[in-house]
Design a protein around this motif. Structure first.
Motif, PDB file in Angstrom:
ATOM      1  N   VAL A   1       0.868  -1.186   0.000  1.00  0.00           N
ATOM      2  CA  VAL A   1       0.000   0.000   0.000  1.00  0.00           C
ATOM      3  C   VAL A   1       0.902   1.232   0.000  1.00  0.00           C
ATOM      4  O   VAL A   1       1.738   1.409   0.902  1.00  0.00           O
ATOM      5  N   ILE A   2       0.740   2.078  -1.004  1.00  0.00           N
ATOM      6  CA  ILE A   2       1.577   3.290  -1.147  1.00  0.00           C
ATOM      7  C   ILE A   2       0.677   4.506  -1.011  1.00  0.00           C
ATOM      8  O   ILE A   2      -0.349   4.617  -1.709  1.00  0.00           O
ATOM      9  N   ALA A   3       1.097   5.448  -0.119  1.00  0.00           N
ATOM     10  CA  ALA A   3       0.337   6.691   0.098  1.00  0.00           C
ATOM     11  C   ALA A   3       1.242   7.880  -0.192  1.00  0.00           C
ATOM     12  O   ALA A   3       2.369   7.962   0.312  1.00  0.00           O
ATOM     13  N   SER A   4       0.755   8.791  -1.006  1.00  0.00           N
ATOM     14  CA  SER A   4       1.540   9.977  -1.370  1.00  0.00           C
ATOM     15  C   SER A   4       1.726  10.905  -0.158  1.00  0.00           C
ATOM     16  O   SER A   4       0.801  11.090   0.635  1.00  0.00           O
ATOM     17  N   LYS A   5       2.924  11.461  -0.064  1.00  0.00           N
ATOM     18  CA  LYS A   5       3.220  12.440   1.004  1.00  0.00           C
ATOM     19  C   LYS A   5       3.259  13.868   0.477  1.00  0.00           C
ATOM     20  O   LYS A   5       3.524  14.811   1.236  1.00  0.00           O
ATOM     21  N   PHE A   6       3.034  14.025  -0.815  1.00  0.00           N
ATOM     22  CA  PHE A   6       3.262  15.330  -1.446  1.00  0.00           C
ATOM     23  C   PHE A   6       2.402  16.433  -0.840  1.00  0.00           C
ATOM     24  O   PHE A   6       2.898  17.488  -0.456  1.00  0.00           O
ATOM     25  N   GLU A   7       1.111  16.188  -0.758  1.00  0.00           N
ATOM     26  CA  GLU A   7       0.207  17.234  -0.265  1.00  0.00           C
ATOM     27  C   GLU A   7       0.511  17.598   1.183  1.00  0.00           C
ATOM     28  O   GLU A   7       0.516  18.777   1.565  1.00  0.00           O
ATOM     29  N   ARG A   8       0.792  16.607   2.001  1.00  0.00           N
ATOM     30  CA  ARG A   8       1.063  16.886   3.417  1.00  0.00           C
ATOM     31  C   ARG A   8       2.423  17.566   3.610  1.00  0.00           C
ATOM     32  O   ARG A   8       2.571  18.385   4.520  1.00  0.00           O
ATOM     33  N   GLN A   9       3.360  17.227   2.760  1.00  0.00           N
ATOM     34  CA  GLN A   9       4.656  17.932   2.832  1.00  0.00           C
ATOM     35  C   GLN A   9       4.501  19.404   2.458  1.00  0.00           C
ATOM     36  O   GLN A   9       5.154  20.270   3.027  1.00  0.00           O
ATOM     37  N   GLU A  10       3.633  19.653   1.489  1.00  0.00           N
ATOM     38  CA  GLU A  10       3.349  21.047   1.142  1.00  0.00           C
ATOM     39  C   GLU A  10       2.752  21.776   2.340  1.00  0.00           C
ATOM     40  O   GLU A  10       3.079  22.947   2.619  1.00  0.00           O
ATOM     41  N   GLN A  11       1.895  21.110   3.064  1.00  0.00           N
ATOM     42  CA  GLN A  11       1.306  21.718   4.258  1.00  0.00           C
ATOM     43  C   GLN A  11       2.372  22.009   5.316  1.00  0.00           C
ATOM     44  O   GLN A  11       2.350  23.061   5.966  1.00  0.00           O
ATOM     45  N   ILE A  12       3.309  21.070   5.486  1.00  0.00           N
ATOM     46  CA  ILE A  12       4.394  21.285   6.459  1.00  0.00           C
ATOM     47  C   ILE A  12       5.234  22.491   6.059  1.00  0.00           C
ATOM     48  O   ILE A  12       5.591  23.332   6.900  1.00  0.00           O
ATOM     49  N   ARG A  13       5.547  22.586   4.765  1.00  0.00           N
ATOM     50  CA  ARG A  13       6.346  23.730   4.299  1.00  0.00           C
ATOM     51  C   ARG A  13       5.608  25.034   4.548  1.00  0.00           C
ATOM     52  O   ARG A  13       6.215  26.033   4.977  1.00  0.00           O
ATOM     53  N   ASN A  14       4.331  25.058   4.300  1.00  0.00           N
ATOM     54  CA  ASN A  14       3.552  26.280   4.531  1.00  0.00           C
ATOM     55  C   ASN A  14       3.528  26.642   6.013  1.00  0.00           C
ATOM     56  O   ASN A  14       3.645  27.818   6.385  1.00  0.00           O
ATOM     57  N   VAL A  15       3.352  25.614   6.854  1.00  0.00           N
ATOM     58  CA  VAL A  15       3.367  25.873   8.302  1.00  0.00           C
ATOM     59  C   VAL A  15       4.716  26.432   8.732  1.00  0.00           C
ATOM     60  O   VAL A  15       4.798  27.389   9.524  1.00  0.00           O
TER      61      VAL A  15
END
Length: 417
Positions: free
Chosen positions: A117-131
């Motif tokens: 099972v593979i889950a993308s981290k891209f969107e959440r990493q973008e959120q971390i960068r914004n934070v």
């Protein structure tokens, strides 16, 4: 480097290092929290796979969930799970993204499978960068504001201290003007200012007392020495003394003459040390050396010493009295420590004066030659001539050097400009 600049530089380096370290740790903590959350989601996806399997179906996530579930048949399923980061091609967004995967083995519809099972981290990493940006930008602005305020406050606090240093630098014990105190806003600086006022007053008082004592003592010594020399001179010129008495008087005359020279040299050193000879004027060094060469011509000719001079037309601003003493001592030194039939070489250019002479003695000790009262055992001088040269050069900010080369004792005076 000034103390104010050094303090600000150290503060800036430590603050930047601290901000970078805190920012790095904060980012790593957020990344760790993100991985934990994704791992929890991956476990839930495995549970979905089990539920679908119980109904005889294979679970496939919705195409917009940024999830991929892959099935691979194996010979036997072992109950094990592993988590790790990876990179995968997202077929929905048509790009390569970082992801988190969970690999496990299960029995599905009666067959052993390896499930990935593979889950993308891209969107959440973008959120971390914004934070991080939301937090870092105000912190950086606050850091810049604190540095600016700190600089203004420190400059205001240290400005009186800089004035204090200027007053210390400009203070001269030879002048009548006392040390100028400074109004200090900080208690420690006020205490330092009070100490400097008291110390400067004591130094000036002690200096004036020593100066007065030295001058009076020297002048008082000159009078009896002059009387003794005069009486001895009269006795030597009389014909009533025997040979033995005459020889004794000659020794006494030499001793008093040497004592007179010593007293004059010490008095001159005191004046030079205390910077009492401060008159400055434009002096033609070539003419001055030529005048002194004429003055010493008779002594040079009597000993058949060859004098070679190469003098450029050089003018400098200095104390005439000090330069005359300097040239006199150089001439006296190269003549006194020479031998009959020797030679003297004098050169002058825009950078330096060079006096070189032959002599009976080998090379002198360059580390001791300019010390007071240092002299060769065979010398009849006071041992202060070269010390006077050194002191004059220090006052005029010249560089005095000695070396022995090609059988010549060479003294070089390099000008400060």
């Amino acid at each position: 480097m000034k103390l104010f600049t050094r303090y600000n530089r150290i503060l800036m380096i430590i603050s930047l290092f601290g901000l970078l370290l805190i920012g790095f740790l904060f980012y790593r903590m957020l990344a760790y929290y993100l991985d934990q959350q994704i791992d929890h989601d991956l476990v839930e996806e495995i549970m979905e796979v089990k539920e679908y399997s119980a109904e005889g179906n294979f679970y496939q996530p919705h195409e917009f969930e940024d999830l991929i579930v892959q099935y691979k048949k194996i010979t036997k399923a072992y109950p094990s799970s592993s988590y790790a980061d990876t990179v995968f091609y997202n077929p929905v967004k048509h790009r390569t993204e970082t992801a988190r995967y969970l690999k496990t083995e299960l029995e599905l519809v009666g067959q052993p499978y390896q499930i990935l099972v593979i889950a993308s981290k891209f969107e959440r990493q973008e959120q971390i960068r914004n934070v991080c940006l939301i937090i870092v930008i105000p912190v950086m602005l606050l850091f810049a504001l604190v540095l600016m305020v700190n600089r203004i406050l420190l400059k205001k606090i240290w400005t009186p201290f800089e004035q204090l240093l200027k007053n210390i630098t400009s203070f001269n014990i030879n002048h009548d003007q006392p040390y100028d105190p400074v109004d200090m806003p900080v208690e420690e600086f006020r205490q330092l200012n009070r100490v400097l006022v008291e110390l400067s007053g004591k130094v000036k008082s002690d200096y004036n007392e020593i100066k007065l004592f030295t001058e009076n003592a020297s002048h008082e010594m000159m009078t009896p020495l002059a009387v003794i020399n005069s009486k001895l001179d009269n006795m030597l010129q009389s014909n009533v003394l025997g040979k033995e008495d005459g020889e004794t008087l000659v020794e006494l005359y030499k001793a008093t003459s040497r004592l007179t020279k010593l007293n004059q040299s010490l008095l001159l050193l005191v004046k030079i040390d205390n910077n009492l000879l401060q008159d400055k004027e434009q002096i033609n060094l070539k003419l001055l050396i030529e005048e002194k060469a004429v003055y010493f011509h008779e002594l040079i000719s009597e000993r058949y010493i060859t004098l070679d001079m190469m003098l450029a037309d050089i003018t400098t601003s200095a104390s005439r009295q000090l330069l005359e003493i300097l040239i006199n001592n150089l001439f006296s030194n190269v003549i006194r420590h020479n031998y009959d039939g020797g030679k003297i070489e004098i050169s002058l250019d825009a950078e330096k004066i060079v006096f070189a002479n032959t002599g009976h003695n080998p090379a002198l000790d360059p580390d001791k030659i300019f010390d007071r009262f240092y002299k060769d055992h065979a010398s009849e001088g006071t041992g202060l001539g070269l010390a006077i040269l050194k002191q004059i050069c220090n006052r005029q900010q010249y560089l005095l050097d000695y070396f022995y080369r090609q059988d010549l004792h060479t003294f070089t005076i390099v000008f400060n400009d």
